[in-house]
Scaffold this active site. Structure first.
Site, PDB file in Angstrom:
ATOM      1  N   SER A  26      39.606  85.661   3.216  1.00 42.81           N
ATOM      2  CA  SER A  26      38.187  85.588   2.449  1.00 42.81           C
ATOM      3  C   SER A  26      38.186  83.943   1.796  1.00 42.81           C
ATOM      4  CB  SER A  26      38.005  86.763   1.455  1.00 42.81           C
ATOM      5  OG  SER A  26      36.869  86.663   1.086  1.00 42.81           O
TER       6      SER A  26
ATOM      7  N   ASP B 120      35.872  91.067   6.032  1.00 47.11           N
ATOM      8  CA  ASP B 120      36.716  90.645   4.986  1.00 47.11           C
ATOM      9  C   ASP B 120      38.042  91.172   5.236  1.00 47.11           C
ATOM     10  OD1 ASP B 120      38.156  89.997   2.742  1.00 47.11           O
ATOM     11  OD2 ASP B 120      36.299  89.217   1.877  1.00 47.11           O
TER      12      ASP B 120
END
Length: 250
Positions: A42, A154
């Site tokens: 991320s 993510d």
């Protein structure tokens, strides 16, 4: 057994708190600790890809500080997510010199979650841009990103501090967690509830992985900074820098 690399750097996710990663890297370099291989997820994947591409922490900070939050994301009709990371792709197209993992100056691993298969996947070869966007697509907030036949979100869903890909390759690991544990009083609005729910989910896996690192940098002063607080980039850079200096001194 001789390890391939001396120092590996593991960068957690955490939205805009990722600016603290840059301060940490600056402090490491000043101490003469230069990571040779990086693993990120991320926000850590975004910082990691530009650092692995040869940019300095200050250059990466300047690159994103001039972009306002809503130039990095695009609102969309809420089907599978409220936002699209269109602007992030534009930034990568403008500044990222490498197009594939193989072209980077430092080896990089990026963590993603394969929604279709329900599992974590670690990328270290092939095209960069789609992998970075997939790794940064926080569920609910952002649309899942398609790579080939699969949809990804993510990587922090399963692994918010991805030690696993490089653990056996390095003599020492530097782990940076930008997700301090704290109580949140203001939880109102759908986006805030979605953000906070995801945050609580990822906290569970952080501590165990942080214990696997030789140098652990965990800035508690990031408490209260949200994943969209991009306007406070300099503050978070300084927090990361100060915490890393303190840890390295000790």
């Amino acid at each position: 057994m001789v390890k391939k690399y001396h120092t590996g750097l593991v960068l957690s996710g955490g939205g805009a708190r990722g600016f603290a990663h840059l301060g940490v890297i600056r402090a490491l370099e000043e101490k003469g600790i230069v990571p040779e291989i990086i693993s990120g997820v991320s926000a850590g994947a975004i910082v990691g890809v530009f650092y692995a591409d040869g940019y300095s922490p200050e250059e990466i900070l300047a690159m994103f500080i001039e972009k306002k939050l809503f130039s990095l994301v695009r609102f969309t009709v809420p089907r599978s997510g409220f936002l699209k990371l269109t602007g992030l792709r534009e930034v990568m197209r403008s500044y990222l010199r490498a197009k594939t993992f193989e072209e980077l100056k430092k080896p990089l691993w990026i963590t993603t979650t394969n929604l279709n298969k329900g599992r974590v996947e670690y990328f270290h070869t092939g095209p960069l841009q789609d992998t970075v966007i997939a790794s940064s697509s926080i569920p609910i907030l952002f649309e899942p990103h398609r790579i080939g036949p699969y949809r990804y979100v993510d990587g922090g869903v399963f692994d918010v501090l991805p030690v696993t890909p490089i653990q056996g390759l390095c003599e020492q690991l530097v782990g940076v967690n930008i997700n301090p544990h704290y109580e949140e009083d203001n939880i109102s609005g759908l986006l805030k509830v979605a953000e906070w729910s995801f945050y609580l989910r990822i906290l569970a896996s952080v501590n165990e992985n942080l214990k696997k690192c030789d140098i652990r940098i965990d800035p508690k002063a990031l408490k209260g900074y949200g994943i969209f607080d991009i306007s406070k980039a300099h503050e978070m850079f300084d927090i990361g820098y100060r915490e890393a200096k303190k840890v390295l001194k000790n």
